[in-house]
Design a protein around this motif. Structure first.
Motif, PDB file in Angstrom:
ATOM      1  N   SER A   1       0.837  -1.196   0.000  1.00 18.57           N
ATOM      2  CA  SER A   1       0.000   0.000   0.000  1.00 18.57           C
ATOM      3  C   SER A   1       0.877   1.252   0.000  1.00 18.57           C
ATOM      4  O   SER A   1       2.097   1.181   0.140  1.00 18.57           O
ATOM      5  CB  SER A   1      -0.902   0.004   1.234  1.00 18.57           C
TER       6      SER A   1
ATOM      7  N   GLU B   1       0.944   3.464   2.324  1.00 18.42           N
ATOM      8  CA  GLU B   1       1.546   3.566   3.669  1.00 18.42           C
ATOM      9  C   GLU B   1       2.773   2.676   3.781  1.00 18.42           C
ATOM     10  O   GLU B   1       3.785   3.068   4.379  1.00 18.42           O
ATOM     11  CB  GLU B   1       0.515   3.196   4.732  1.00 18.42           C
ATOM     12  N   ASP B   2       2.691   1.474   3.210  1.00 19.28           N
ATOM     13  CA  ASP B   2       3.847   0.571   3.234  1.00 19.28           C
ATOM     14  C   ASP B   2       5.051   1.205   2.530  1.00 19.28           C
ATOM     15  O   ASP B   2       6.186   1.081   2.994  1.00 19.28           O
ATOM     16  CB  ASP B   2       3.514  -0.764   2.553  1.00 19.28           C
TER      17      ASP B   2
ATOM     18  N   SER C   1       2.246   4.251  -6.903  1.00 19.54           N
ATOM     19  CA  SER C   1       1.075   3.380  -6.872  1.00 19.54           C
ATOM     20  C   SER C   1       0.180   3.623  -8.086  1.00 19.54           C
ATOM     21  O   SER C   1      -0.265   2.681  -8.741  1.00 19.54           O
ATOM     22  CB  SER C   1       0.288   3.615  -5.577  1.00 19.54           C
TER      23      SER C   1
ATOM     24  N   GLU D   1       2.152   7.740  -3.586  1.00 16.82           N
ATOM     25  CA  GLU D   1       0.907   7.733  -4.357  1.00 16.82           C
ATOM     26  C   GLU D   1       1.200   7.711  -5.863  1.00 16.82           C
ATOM     27  O   GLU D   1       0.516   7.027  -6.620  1.00 16.82           O
ATOM     28  CB  GLU D   1       0.065   8.955  -4.007  1.00 16.82           C
TER      29      GLU D   1
END
Length: 137
Positions: free
Chosen positions: A108, A110-111, A127, A124
């Motif tokens: 994610s 956060e990861d 991702s 972000e």
């Protein structure tokens, strides 16, 4: 009899005069056509010279561009190896490439921020880029 011969001679002279006038007119017409043709040929020759100069300029530019491309290839060729070396030098920080691999394994945002040291915006972005690549595939 002399009158008939004189009449025939006058008729023949008139015919010869008419023929000479016709030939003179025809010769002048051909001379005018030749002048026009010579003018067209001169314009064509000038255009060919101009196009030849432009072609030479394009060819010269293409040769220079080819030389520049070869130089760029020579400069760029070692970059992937240098990038790998740079990534391997600092094992404490994970690169964007490694972050992309983690996203591919389901990490994610956060990861990524925690394990790779990326900012929230960078995580972000990685991702979203990975999601965009998945949609294309």
């Amino acid at each position: 009899m002399i009158e008939i011969a004189l009449g025939a001679l006058i008729t023949l002279c008139l015919l010869l005069t008419g023929t000479c006038l016709w030939l003179l007119t025809n010769q002048r017409e051909h001379a005018r056509w030749q002048v026009e043709r010579d003018a067209r040929d001169a314009l064509r020759d000038q255009r060919i010279k101009e196009l030849s100069k432009r072609l030479d300029a394009y060819l010269t530019g293409s040769v220079r561009m080819g030389e520049e491309l070869q130089e760029l290839r020579r400069i760029v060729a070692p970059l992937p190896d240098k990038l790998n070396q740079m990534e391997q030098r600092d094992p404490s920080s994970l690169s964007f490439t490694q972050a992309a691999r983690l996203v591919g394994m389901g990490a994610s945002v956060e990861d990524l921020t925690q394990s790779c040291g990326l900012t929230q915006a960078e995580a972000e972005l990685v991702s979203k880029l990975h999601q965009a690549q998945r949609r294309k595939s």
